[in-house]
Write a protein that holds these residues in place. Structure first.
Motif, PDB file in Angstrom:
ATOM      1  N   TRP A  85      84.214  46.468  16.758  1.00  0.00           N
ATOM      2  CA  TRP A  85      84.010  46.675  18.183  1.00  0.00           C
ATOM      3  C   TRP A  85      82.550  46.470  18.584  1.00  0.00           C
ATOM      4  CZ3 TRP A  85      87.417  51.357  20.163  1.00  0.00           C
ATOM      5  CH2 TRP A  85      88.759  51.040  19.947  1.00  0.00           C
ATOM      6  N   ILE A  86      81.651  46.621  17.630  1.00  0.00           N
ATOM      7  CA  ILE A  86      80.238  46.343  17.853  1.00  0.00           C
ATOM      8  C   ILE A  86      79.781  45.341  16.802  1.00  0.00           C
ATOM      9  CG2 ILE A  86      77.888  47.280  17.800  1.00  0.00           C
ATOM     10  CD1 ILE A  86      78.925  49.874  18.850  1.00  0.00           C
ATOM     11  N   GLU A  87      79.148  44.270  17.247  1.00  0.00           N
ATOM     12  CA  GLU A  87      78.630  43.245  16.345  1.00  0.00           C
ATOM     13  C   GLU A  87      77.113  43.404  16.252  1.00  0.00           C
ATOM     14  OE1 GLU A  87      78.999  40.196  13.625  1.00  0.00           O
ATOM     15  OE2 GLU A  87      80.637  41.155  14.741  1.00  0.00           O
ATOM     16  N   PRO A  88      76.590  43.872  15.107  1.00  0.00           N
ATOM     17  CA  PRO A  88      75.143  44.105  14.978  1.00  0.00           C
ATOM     18  C   PRO A  88      74.333  42.834  15.187  1.00  0.00           C
ATOM     19  CG  PRO A  88      76.347  45.118  13.167  1.00  0.00           C
ATOM     20  CD  PRO A  88      77.321  44.239  13.893  1.00  0.00           C
ATOM     21  N   PHE A  89      73.111  43.014  15.646  1.00  0.00           N
ATOM     22  CA  PHE A  89      72.205  41.890  15.855  1.00  0.00           C
ATOM     23  C   PHE A  89      71.591  41.489  14.516  1.00  0.00           C
ATOM     24  CE2 PHE A  89      67.941  40.185  16.531  1.00  0.00           C
ATOM     25  CZ  PHE A  89      68.192  39.175  17.436  1.00  0.00           C
ATOM     26  N   THR A  90      71.875  40.285  14.082  1.00  0.00           N
ATOM     27  CA  THR A  90      71.319  39.768  12.825  1.00  0.00           C
ATOM     28  C   THR A  90      70.645  38.435  13.071  1.00  0.00           C
ATOM     29  OG1 THR A  90      73.439  38.712  12.265  1.00  0.00           O
ATOM     30  CG2 THR A  90      73.042  40.936  11.394  1.00  0.00           C
ATOM     31  N   THR A  91      69.607  38.169  12.312  1.00  0.00           N
ATOM     32  CA  THR A  91      68.888  36.908  12.417  1.00  0.00           C
ATOM     33  C   THR A  91      68.355  36.513  11.053  1.00  0.00           C
ATOM     34  OG1 THR A  91      67.037  35.749  13.496  1.00  0.00           O
ATOM     35  CG2 THR A  91      66.749  38.089  13.008  1.00  0.00           C
ATOM     36  N   GLU A  92      68.220  35.237  10.835  1.00  0.00           N
ATOM     37  CA  GLU A  92      67.698  34.748   9.563  1.00  0.00           C
ATOM     38  C   GLU A  92      66.242  34.330   9.660  1.00  0.00           C
ATOM     39  OE1 GLU A  92      70.158  31.614   8.174  1.00  0.00           O
ATOM     40  OE2 GLU A  92      71.961  32.859   7.969  1.00  0.00           O
ATOM     41  N   HIS A  93      65.748  34.129  10.872  1.00  0.00           N
ATOM     42  CA  HIS A  93      64.389  33.613  11.028  1.00  0.00           C
ATOM     43  C   HIS A  93      63.537  34.442  11.999  1.00  0.00           C
ATOM     44  CE1 HIS A  93      65.742  30.102   8.792  1.00  0.00           C
ATOM     45  NE2 HIS A  93      66.736  29.946   9.665  1.00  0.00           N
ATOM     46  N   ASP A  94      64.089  34.780  13.150  1.00  0.00           N
ATOM     47  CA  ASP A  94      63.299  35.430  14.190  1.00  0.00           C
ATOM     48  C   ASP A  94      63.334  36.951  14.018  1.00  0.00           C
ATOM     49  OD1 ASP A  94      61.720  35.797  16.347  1.00  0.00           O
ATOM     50  OD2 ASP A  94      63.205  35.197  17.851  1.00  0.00           O
ATOM     51  N   PHE A  95      62.722  37.439  12.932  1.00  0.00           N
ATOM     52  CA  PHE A  95      62.736  38.876  12.678  1.00  0.00           C
ATOM     53  C   PHE A  95      61.808  39.642  13.627  1.00  0.00           C
ATOM     54  CE2 PHE A  95      64.205  37.258   8.541  1.00  0.00           C
ATOM     55  CZ  PHE A  95      65.350  38.016   8.395  1.00  0.00           C
ATOM     56  N   ILE A  96      60.852  38.961  14.239  1.00  0.00           N
ATOM     57  CA  ILE A  96      59.956  39.645  15.154  1.00  0.00           C
ATOM     58  C   ILE A  96      60.727  40.169  16.365  1.00  0.00           C
ATOM     59  CG2 ILE A  96      59.350  37.549  16.438  1.00  0.00           C
ATOM     60  CD1 ILE A  96      57.018  40.507  15.565  1.00  0.00           C
ATOM     61  N   LEU A  97      61.764  39.425  16.784  1.00  0.00           N
ATOM     62  CA  LEU A  97      62.589  39.882  17.899  1.00  0.00           C
ATOM     63  C   LEU A  97      63.353  41.144  17.520  1.00  0.00           C
ATOM     64  CD1 LEU A  97      63.453  39.167  20.789  1.00  0.00           C
ATOM     65  CD2 LEU A  97      65.369  37.894  19.816  1.00  0.00           C
ATOM     66  N   ALA A  98      63.900  41.156  16.316  1.00  0.00           N
ATOM     67  CA  ALA A  98      64.607  42.349  15.841  1.00  0.00           C
ATOM     68  C   ALA A  98      63.658  43.528  15.726  1.00  0.00           C
ATOM     69  CB  ALA A  98      65.265  42.054  14.491  1.00  0.00           C
ATOM     70  N   ALA A  99      62.437  43.277  15.247  1.00  0.00           N
ATOM     71  CA  ALA A  99      61.454  44.356  15.090  1.00  0.00           C
ATOM     72  C   ALA A  99      61.050  44.936  16.446  1.00  0.00           C
ATOM     73  CB  ALA A  99      60.232  43.843  14.344  1.00  0.00           C
ATOM     74  N   LEU A 100      60.859  44.081  17.444  1.00  0.00           N
ATOM     75  CA  LEU A 100      60.455  44.548  18.773  1.00  0.00           C
ATOM     76  C   LEU A 100      61.547  45.409  19.410  1.00  0.00           C
ATOM     77  CD1 LEU A 100      58.715  41.346  20.214  1.00  0.00           C
ATOM     78  CD2 LEU A 100      57.619  43.451  19.459  1.00  0.00           C
ATOM     79  N   TYR A 101      62.785  44.918  19.360  1.00  0.00           N
ATOM     80  CA  TYR A 101      63.872  45.684  19.960  1.00  0.00           C
ATOM     81  C   TYR A 101      64.151  46.956  19.173  1.00  0.00           C
ATOM     82  CZ  TYR A 101      65.130  42.254  23.505  1.00  0.00           C
ATOM     83  OH  TYR A 101      65.113  41.442  24.605  1.00  0.00           O
TER      84      TYR A 101
END
Length: 289
Positions: free
Chosen positions: A105-121
């Motif tokens: 029901w919830i799809e986590p935010f995952t990335t292979e390259h743009d980890f700075i976006l994940a870190a900011l959020y």
């Protein structure tokens, strides 16, 4: 009177619950899916999840039991109630989001390259959640209890205390996490600490002017008349000249700074002006509770 107290406590608890929900969401939506880290006891639960696939909800509850009793002893009865609410609601929302993620029901935010976006959020959500919890007198257990103790005993910023603890814990995690992930984690931790302080100190930012001038009364009159701001006149004596002076003290919004500067310079170009940041203002003309 009893009814009023119950309503007051209810209003205190609801923001704590919402803050833990935001914190749990940020942990499971941004941190763990991207194999980033967290500090304090939460960082330990994240490591246990990476190493042994132990659900964060379970390890959070187990690790916080002894810290709960420590908080009972040091922070007092009323504070520990809010701590218990924080620990219980955090455990519940971690469990809830784990189940929602498991069933899709919830799809986590995952990335292979743009980890700075994940870190900011991650920093914004974790810091926002903790900031709300702290502002309403609660904690989520773990290092939050330590941060609140230092804040109460020494007046240290809770965001700075948490930042120091987090750096220590995250440094130890270098044994298990790649270096680049640690660097991204430090970005998230730094952002979280700033968001915590921002929420703790208040979203409204103003400036306090201390104006030392022989024409302080004239300046105060113009400011009161033209800007409709209150001014306090404080008598003072120059330590070197031994002459009597007056200090005009006034708080204005950031948008009014230039106008106040112009008034001061138009009356006394030699006035000595000190400007301080004001992070939270309550009263007539500013924010009301």
């Amino acid at each position: 009177m009893k009814r009023f107290n119950i309503g007051s406590q209810f209003k205190q608890v609801i923001p704590i619950v919402l803050g833990t929900a935001l914190y749990a969401f940020g942990l499971l939506y941004f941190i763990i899916p991207n194999q980033l880290m967290e500090g304090g006891v939460t960082g330990v639960t994240v490591l246990l999840n990476y190493a042994f696939s132990i659900p964060p909800s379970l390890s959070t509850l187990i690790l916080n039991i002894p810290l709960f009793f420590l908080g009972w002893k040091i922070l007092g009865g009323r504070q520990i109630v809010y701590t218990g609410v924080g620990i219980g609601s955090l455990t519940f929302f971690l469990w809830l989001f784990e189940k929602l993620i498991d069933v899709g029901w919830i799809e986590p935010f995952t990335t292979e390259h743009d980890f700075i976006l994940a870190a900011l959020y991650a920093g914004v959500t974790l810091g926002g959640g903790l900031g709300i919890v702290f502002r309403f007198g609660g904690t989520t257990g773990g290092s939050d209890i330590v941060a609140r103790i230092f804040n109460r005993k020494f007046g240290w910023s809770m965001g700075q205390v948490l930042l120091g603890i987090d750096i220590l814990i995250i440094g130890l995690s270098l044994l298990y996490i790649p270096k680049e992930k640690i660097l991204y984690t430090l970005v998230a931790v730094f952002i979280a600490s700033k968001v915590i302080d921002f929420i703790q100190e208040g979203a409204y930012s103003a400036r306090a002017f201390m104006i030392i001038s022989d024409y302080a009364h004239e300046i105060a009159e113009i400011v009161t008349r033209d800007m409709e701001r209150g001014v306090t006149i404080i008598p003072a004596i120059g330590a070197y000249s031994k002459q009597s002076k007056y200090v005009a003290y006034c708080v204005v919004s950031r948008e009014e700074m230039r106008r106040l500067h112009q008034i001061v310079k138009s009356v006394d170009s030699k006035a000595f002006v000190i400007i301080n940041d004001v992070h939270d203002v309550h009263g007539e003309g500013f924010r009301e509770e």
